[in-house]
Design an enzyme around this catalytic site. Sequence first.
Site, short mmCIF file in Angstrom:
data_model
loop_
_atom_site.label_atom_id
_atom_site.label_comp_id
_atom_site.label_asym_id
_atom_site.label_seq_id
_atom_site.Cartn_x
_atom_site.Cartn_y
_atom_site.Cartn_z
N HIS A 183 0.82 -1.22 0.00
CA HIS A 183 0.00 0.00 0.00
C HIS A 183 0.85 1.26 0.00
O HIS A 183 0.35 2.34 -0.31
CB HIS A 183 -1.04 -0.01 1.13
CG HIS A 183 -0.51 0.18 2.51
ND1 HIS A 183 -0.19 -0.86 3.35
CD2 HIS A 183 -0.27 1.30 3.22
CE1 HIS A 183 0.22 -0.39 4.51
NE2 HIS A 183 0.19 0.93 4.46
N SER B 194 3.91 2.49 8.26
CA SER B 194 3.67 1.49 7.22
C SER B 194 4.92 1.18 6.42
O SER B 194 5.67 2.09 6.06
CB SER B 194 2.63 1.99 6.23
OG SER B 194 1.35 1.77 6.70
N ASP C 143 0.33 -7.48 0.92
CA ASP C 143 0.67 -6.06 1.12
C ASP C 143 2.19 -5.93 1.20
O ASP C 143 2.76 -5.70 2.27
CB ASP C 143 0.00 -5.56 2.41
CG ASP C 143 0.14 -4.05 2.57
OD1 ASP C 143 0.55 -3.38 1.61
OD2 ASP C 143 -0.16 -3.56 3.68
#
Length: 273
Positions: free
Chosen positions: A87, A226, A133
């Site tokens: 992402h 992230s 991901d």
Amino acid sequence: MKVVVLFFLAGALALPADLDEAEFKAMSVDPTFNKLPPDLSSRITNGVEASPHSIPYQAYLIVSGSNKSWLCGGSLISPKHILTAGHCVDGGISATVYLGSHNLHETESTRVIVQSRHLIRHENYNKSDISNDIGVIELETEVELNENIKVISLPSRDVTEDYVGANVKLSGWGRVAGDQATSAVLLEVNSTVISNTQCRQVYSIVIDSMLCISGTGGVGSCKGDSGGPLVYDNVQIGVVSYGATGCAVGYPSGFSRVTSFLDWIEEKTGLSL
Ligand SMILES: *[C@@H]1O[C@H](CO)[C@@H](O)[C@H](O)[C@H]1NC(C)=O
Ligand SMILES: *[C@@H]1O[C@H](CO)[C@@H](O)[C@H](O)[C@H]1NC(C)=O
Ligand SMILES: *[C@@H]1O[C@H](CO)[C@@H](O)[C@H](O)[C@H]1NC(C)=O
């Protein structure tokens, strides 16, 4: 069942100066969740400042898409490659990668800034269930490794353990709480890997190619973390993927499980793992 969100953020840190819109690209996958327990709703994620340059594989990413930029973490897995979340590179066109950094607000002599050549997102990354991901950034030039910039090892192929109970380290410049600013200095927390079965009781999306750490003690990832590394015994076993809405403490944090993606990483980077 809790709502999970992806922990990257757009523009909340004024670095560089043109990143000024504070917009999150957060995403919920479980509409059945309603409310946080009141005692868990507003505490910090309990990171402590890492000893400067003690995490020399940590990367800070400013990713640019067609309309906006966002911030993520990553890790150096070869002099030419950054491992990050799918992402983080989804919709990205290019990335500016900081290595050898500790305090992002200072012009540190250890800092090296490299541009990306290619952003590679897993072909089967699914933003609905946050599966696959994972992503890789190929750098335009090889970085010179030194005391402050080092490659992190990935697990060997014969690893079959699930790491449950392992003491792990998570690091990033993300928010110190759901409603606060990102950190100028690199933060780290220790935690413990929990079983996927236990994690699935909180996040319904958990599958074998993911891994979770306990939120006990209020530790966890938050927006801006992230793509960053989860490390066990000097080996990266996870990539920061998701966690509870608002970075509510006490809940697990979710990762992509590196051992599930060794073939993919090898195929995209040409590294022999
Ligand atoms: C970029 O912005 C334009 C105009 O605001 C909008 O129409 C378009 O959908 C945006 N593209 C992306 C990829 O978000
Ligand atoms: C993505 O995940 C959702 C939820 O599991 C699923 O319904 C959908 O089919 C998936 N999309 C693809 C392209 O596999
Ligand atoms: C994490 O654990 C390591 C070794 O067990 C220790 O050296 C370090 O200070 C701990 N860090 C935090 C943030 O508690």
